[in-house]
Design a protein around this motif. Structure first.
Motif, mmCIF file in Angstrom:
data_model
loop_
_atom_site.group_PDB
_atom_site.id
_atom_site.type_symbol
_atom_site.label_atom_id
_atom_site.label_comp_id
_atom_site.label_asym_id
_atom_site.label_seq_id
_atom_site.Cartn_x
_atom_site.Cartn_y
_atom_site.Cartn_z
ATOM 1 N N ARG A 1 -8.108 -19.620 -10.678
ATOM 2 C CA ARG A 1 -8.000 -20.688 -9.897
ATOM 3 C C ARG A 1 -8.288 -22.029 -10.661
ATOM 4 O O ARG A 1 -8.832 -22.907 -10.112
ATOM 5 C CB ARG A 1 -8.908 -20.594 -8.713
ATOM 6 N N GLU B 1 -11.824 -22.544 -6.714
ATOM 7 C CA GLU B 1 -11.104 -23.616 -7.519
ATOM 8 C C GLU B 1 -12.276 -24.723 -7.920
ATOM 9 O O GLU B 1 -13.108 -24.821 -7.314
ATOM 10 C CB GLU B 1 -10.106 -24.346 -6.404
ATOM 11 N N GLU C 1 -5.141 -16.883 -5.734
ATOM 12 C CA GLU C 1 -6.686 -16.921 -5.711
ATOM 13 C C GLU C 1 -7.230 -17.824 -4.580
ATOM 14 O O GLU C 1 -6.555 -18.655 -3.858
ATOM 15 C CB GLU C 1 -7.229 -17.236 -7.072
ATOM 16 N N SER C 2 -8.440 -17.264 -4.091
ATOM 17 C CA SER C 2 -8.994 -18.252 -3.172
ATOM 18 C C SER C 2 -9.354 -19.690 -3.151
ATOM 19 O O SER C 2 -9.638 -20.041 -4.514
ATOM 20 C CB SER C 2 -10.412 -17.546 -2.449
ATOM 21 N N LEU C 3 -9.264 -20.585 -2.480
ATOM 22 C CA LEU C 3 -9.673 -22.020 -2.707
ATOM 23 C C LEU C 3 -11.074 -21.967 -3.038
ATOM 24 O O LEU C 3 -11.600 -22.859 -3.694
ATOM 25 C CB LEU C 3 -9.527 -22.936 -1.473
ATOM 26 N N ALA C 4 -12.053 -21.080 -2.609
ATOM 27 C CA ALA C 4 -13.338 -21.110 -2.953
ATOM 28 C C ALA C 4 -13.634 -21.046 -4.407
ATOM 29 O O ALA C 4 -14.891 -21.534 -4.916
ATOM 30 C CB ALA C 4 -14.083 -20.295 -2.260
#
Length: 256
Positions: A61, A43, A38-41
């Protein structure tokens, strides 16, 4: 499969270790790919970090590792068992027993000993073992293959086995007594009272009396027989021989 992604590389860093008992209950395992890819955005640590808040309440995330999932049964499957038995020789008229064991020794429950459709006895296991009492005269003389049936319990499967039991004939004791004590030639009708005994029961069958060249036979009733002798024609001393023929459950015996 991978459970972690970092700098363009992925690998499996997450594991579940189980012992034999847990492995027996396992229904399968998998990796839930909700974090590593998954994207860090998304998290949780990026909350209010960007001009746009991408964080959403949900599993994605929530960590930087994917969780490993293991399916387990609510309870362990029942363990397979074996049941065995031993029995010392039994003499007819005396009680006997069958010693039983169930493996593994953690098994609880009962073991039933039967001959065909007839139940002969049962026992409740202690540490996987027990003893089944066999009543006197329960089995006629002979060799038998009896069935052992273990009931099973919440953790152990039922099982069956067999045990060989040998029942020998009982020993008999035959005694004879002539009545009356004084016998007159050609006048007194004498008789021999025969008694046959055995330990634990009253024998049945036939007896034979031989005296003065003549042979007499009679059937036992309640372990006794009365044999009437023909009148003696000559004075003298006569030897009376008494023999019990025995039967299917009792050995023969004789006296004089």
């Amino acid at each position: 499969e991978y459970s972690y992604s970092f700098s363009g590389l992925s690998g499996s860093l997450d594991h579940i270790l189980v012992n034999d008992a847990a492995l027996a209950r396992s229904t399968g395992t998998d990796i839930w790919n909700i974090n590593g890819g998954e994207s860090l955005a998304l998290e949780y640590s990026r909350y209010n970090y960007h001009g746009t808040d991408f964080h959403a309440e949900g599993p994605y995330r929530s960590s930087d590792h994917d969780p490993v999932i293991l399916g387990l049964l609510n309870k362990a499957p029942a363990v397979a068992t074996t049941v065995t038995g031993t029995a010392s020789p039994i003499q007819y008229g005396k009680a006997g027993s069958v010693a039983v064991k169930v493996a593994p020794a953690t098994a609880t429950g009962t073991v039933v000993v039967s001959r065909g459709a007839e139940t002969l006895g049962s026992t409740t296991l202690t540490a996987g073992a027990g003893s089944v009492a066999l009543a006197a005269r329960l089995l006629p003389a002979g060799t038998y293959t009896l069935t052992l049936a273990y009931s099973g319990d919440a953790k152990h499967k039922p099982s069956t086995g067999t045990v060989t039991v040998v029942v020998s004939k009982g020993n008999s004791t035959v005694k004879g007594k002539v009545k009356p004590k004084r016998i007159l030639v050609s006048k007194t009708t004498a008789k021999v009272v025969v008694t046959v005994g055995a330990e634990g029961y009253t024998p049945a069958g036939k007896v034979r009396v031989r005296v003065a060249g003549k042979s007499y036979r009679a059937a036992l009733e309640d372990g006794k027989a009365v044999v009437k002798l023909k009148a003696f024609k000559k004075p003298g001393t006569y030897r009376v021989k008494v023999r019990y023929a025995g039967n299917s459950n009792t050995e023969a015996d004789r006296t004089h």
